[in-house]
Design an enzyme around this catalytic site. Structure first.
Site, PDB file in Angstrom:
ATOM      1  N   GLU A 181      16.064  12.889  61.755  1.00  0.00           N
ATOM      2  CA  GLU A 181      17.417  13.405  61.515  1.00  0.00           C
ATOM      3  C   GLU A 181      17.392  14.461  60.405  1.00  0.00           C
ATOM      4  OE1 GLU A 181      19.628   9.895  60.450  1.00  0.00           O
ATOM      5  OE2 GLU A 181      19.336   8.959  62.408  1.00  0.00           O
ATOM      6  N   TYR A 195      26.194  17.321  41.974  1.00  0.00           N
ATOM      7  CA  TYR A 195      24.834  16.798  41.743  1.00  0.00           C
ATOM      8  C   TYR A 195      24.080  17.607  40.690  1.00  0.00           C
ATOM      9  CZ  TYR A 195      26.147  15.909  46.618  1.00  0.00           C
ATOM     10  OH  TYR A 195      26.828  15.621  47.755  1.00  0.00           O
ATOM     11  N   CYS A 250      40.678  25.082  38.064  1.00  0.00           N
ATOM     12  CA  CYS A 250      41.073  24.469  36.794  1.00  0.00           C
ATOM     13  C   CYS A 250      40.381  23.121  36.603  1.00  0.00           C
ATOM     14  CB  CYS A 250      42.583  24.342  36.731  1.00  0.00           C
ATOM     15  SG  CYS A 250      43.332  25.971  36.767  1.00  0.00           S
ATOM     16  N   GLU A 251      39.081  23.152  36.480  1.00  0.00           N
ATOM     17  CA  GLU A 251      38.252  21.955  36.248  1.00  0.00           C
ATOM     18  C   GLU A 251      37.045  22.418  35.445  1.00  0.00           C
ATOM     19  OE1 GLU A 251      38.351  18.738  37.864  1.00  0.00           O
ATOM     20  OE2 GLU A 251      39.951  19.115  39.314  1.00  0.00           O
ATOM     21  N   TYR A 288      25.057  21.566  53.194  1.00  0.00           N
ATOM     22  CA  TYR A 288      25.999  20.936  52.264  1.00  0.00           C
ATOM     23  C   TYR A 288      26.719  21.988  51.423  1.00  0.00           C
ATOM     24  CZ  TYR A 288      23.060  17.143  53.866  1.00  0.00           C
ATOM     25  OH  TYR A 288      22.353  16.284  54.663  1.00  0.00           O
TER      26      TYR A 288
HETATM   27  N1  LLP Z   1      20.527  10.916  58.311  1.00  0.00           N
HETATM   28  C1  LLP Z   1      21.392  10.214  57.562  1.00  0.00           C
HETATM   29  C2  LLP Z   1      21.752   8.859  57.968  1.00  0.00           C
HETATM   30  C3  LLP Z   1      21.931  10.788  56.393  1.00  0.00           C
HETATM   31  O1  LLP Z   1      22.784  10.089  55.654  1.00  0.00           O
HETATM   32  C4  LLP Z   1      21.569  12.113  56.024  1.00  0.00           C
HETATM   33  C5  LLP Z   1      22.123  12.734  54.851  1.00  0.00           C
HETATM   34  C6  LLP Z   1      20.669  12.799  56.848  1.00  0.00           C
HETATM   35  C7  LLP Z   1      20.157  12.172  57.979  1.00  0.00           C
HETATM   36  C8  LLP Z   1      20.219  14.200  56.578  1.00  0.00           C
HETATM   37  O2  LLP Z   1      19.504  14.271  55.391  1.00  0.00           O
HETATM   38  P1  LLP Z   1      18.766  15.633  54.961  1.00  0.00           P
HETATM   39  O3  LLP Z   1      17.643  15.856  55.925  1.00  0.00           O
HETATM   40  O4  LLP Z   1      19.769  16.724  54.999  1.00  0.00           O
HETATM   41  O5  LLP Z   1      18.290  15.345  53.583  1.00  0.00           O
HETATM   42  N2  LLP Z   1      25.501  16.448  49.956  1.00  0.00           N
HETATM   43  C9  LLP Z   1      24.199  16.108  49.409  1.00  0.00           C
HETATM   44  C10 LLP Z   1      23.296  15.503  50.449  1.00  0.00           C
HETATM   45  C11 LLP Z   1      23.887  14.295  51.124  1.00  0.00           C
HETATM   46  C12 LLP Z   1      23.003  13.742  52.214  1.00  0.00           C
HETATM   47  C13 LLP Z   1      23.736  12.733  53.005  1.00  0.00           C
HETATM   48  N3  LLP Z   1      22.995  12.172  54.085  1.00  0.00           N
HETATM   49  C14 LLP Z   1      23.606  17.370  48.801  1.00  0.00           C
HETATM   50  O6  LLP Z   1      24.213  18.426  48.884  1.00  0.00           O
HETATM   51  O7  LLP Z   1      22.511  17.318  48.218  1.00  0.00           O
END
Ligand code: LLP
Length: 421
Positions: free
Chosen positions: A274, A317, A345-346, A374
């Site tokens: 994924e 983050y 305004c934060e 993201y």
């Molecule tokens: N599968 C599941 C069940 C997940 O929860 C996520 C990400 C992914 C796959 C994909 O993960 P990736 O390959 O993109 O790392 N907003 C945060 C990241 C949150 C990730 C949430 N889940 C950021 O901007 O760093």
């Protein structure tokens, strides 16, 4: 790897001058590179070409329909966490039989949608969800293909807010309970147990925690198979990190694939992945325009027209995004440190502190790199700011793939109650 480079002193996406897009569309805006999206999808697919593997792109990273259609054309499936993401994936041309449905809070309506569409797999995260899915499937006269997401109790991820595989995280079924839940799943009508799922976090550059989690998952799979469960798939989730700054050297897709192959050994399973960030992250930039400089006793603020509502990652983050001016700086120019802030305004509306930049004047434009994952998906209309537009480049062409809404569009869902009208 990406396709954002200076040509004749102007930052380009592939063959298009980003300044030209900013003139036409206005700022702030996101720009994505088709070449980078394709390349990343193919690098991952090629790394796993010799095994039975479904690359289910994680829609949450960037769910723009044109981005999804680009990846669908490269053969990607989708990992979705809501009915909305599922419909986006299907609308963009991703076949339901290549869609996996993750997430701790699936509603009955979302389960029914997935069942009716005939998706590949439900990644179930609790006993209560499993019982509900069974009821919904029986009600529809269908069978739900199920993997249980297990929590392997392994810490990983670039920031505590994006770690998901440790005891105490809300994700997955506690390790000790997994076998009992599989036993229950085996008895339930409407449930076809077919997989095991794990996902331990995001922006993981070091393969060791992944390997530990995957070894535990493969051991569990072997035990479940010995107990008579017909487990034919393992979903290893996403999480592979990307470089955000010079010097970042996360594990490569090839090393990741070698590790996965070694861990599964001769186990006859389909591997599901994924990936989100590793495909989309470096395929996008956010462009903003400098509005003002504001000297303070201990620093100089550079106020730009993008805010934390447009790119949340630094506020959420403490994430680092490299910043480049759209016009290449003069070789003799001297850098100076700026705190780059937005108009919201934060106090957390800050993209970077003490960031060295060449001389910047009001009207100059800057690109925040590695904003393809993201980025726009996390944006909001806070402070009544319109959602930031998105543009997709392909070679020397570009298209607006989400336009900026008008004030009327932003307010059209609101209504005055009788007593105020
Ligand atoms: N599968 C599941 C069940 C997940 O929860 C996520 C990400 C992914 C796959 C994909 O993960 P990736 O390959 O993109 O790392 N907003 C945060 C990241 C949150 C990730 C949430 N889940 C950021 O901007 O760093």
């Amino acid at each position: 790897m990406h396709h954002f480079d200076y040509k004749a002193g102007r930052l380009h996406c592939e063959d298009v001058d980003l300044g030209e897009i900013a003139d036409a569309v206005g700022t702030p805006l996101y720009v994505y590179s088709t070449a980078t999206l394709r390349r990343h999808a193919n690098v991952i697919a090629n790394a796993f070409a010799d095994i039975d593997c479904l690359i289910a792109y994680s829609v949450k990273a960037n769910g723009n329909l044109a981005v999804l259609a680009t990846l669908a054309a490269e053969g990607c499936g989708a990992d979705v966490v809501s009915g909305g993401e599922m419909m986006r994936a299907i609308k963009a041309g991703i076949p339901p039989e290549r869609i996996v449905f993750s997430g701790v809070g699936k509603t009955r309506a979302e389960m029914a949608l997935g069942l009716e569409q005939g998706i590949h797999q439900f990644n179930v995260e609790s006993g209560a969800e499993l019982e509900t899915l069974s009821e919904v499937a029986v009600g529809l006269g269908l069978k739900a293909p199920v993997a249980v997401r297990v929590n392997p109790d392994v810490a990983a991820g670039g920031h505590p807010n994006i770690s998901t595989g440790k005891q105490g995280d809300k994700f997955g079924v506690p390790w000790q309970e997994a076998e009992n839940l599989y036993a229950r799943a085996g008895e339930l009508d409407g449930i076809h147990v077919c997989g095991v799922d794990v996902h331990i976090g995001s922006q993981i550059g070091d393969l060791d925690p992944m390997r530990r989690a995957f070894v535990k998952t493969v051991d569990l799979t072997r035990r479940l198979r010995d107990q008579g469960h017909k487990i034919s798939r393992i979903d290893f989730g996403g999480g592979l990190g990307i470089p955000y700054a010079a010097g970042d050297a996360p594990a490569s897709p090839a090393d990741y694939a070698a590790m996965v192959r070694e861990v599964i050994g001769d186990l006859p399973v389909q591997v599901i992945l994924e990936p989100g960030r590793v495909i989309a992250g470096n395929a996008g930039v956010m462009i903003t325009e400098a509005l003002y400089q504001k000297p303070a006793p201990d620093r100089t603020f550079l106020i730009v027209d993008a805010g934390m509502n447009d790119l949340m990652r630094p506020a959420l983050y403490a994430a680092h995004h490299d910043v480049l001016p759209l016009s290449a700086p003069d070789e003799n120019s001297r850098n100076a440190p700026f705190d780059i802030v937005g108009p919201i305004c934060e106090s957390t509306d800050k993209f970077a502190a003490k960031r060295d930049l060449p001389p910047i004047s009001p009207g100059d434009r800057l690109a925040f790199l590695s904003a393809g994952a993201y980025g726009a998906v996390l944006s909001s209309q806070y402070n009544a700011r319109p959602l930031v537009p998105e543009v997709l480049v392909d070679g020397e062409n570009y298209a607006i793939v989400r336009r900026r809404p008008s004030f009327e569009e932003m307010t059209q869902l609101e209504a005055m109650p009788d007593w105020l009208s």
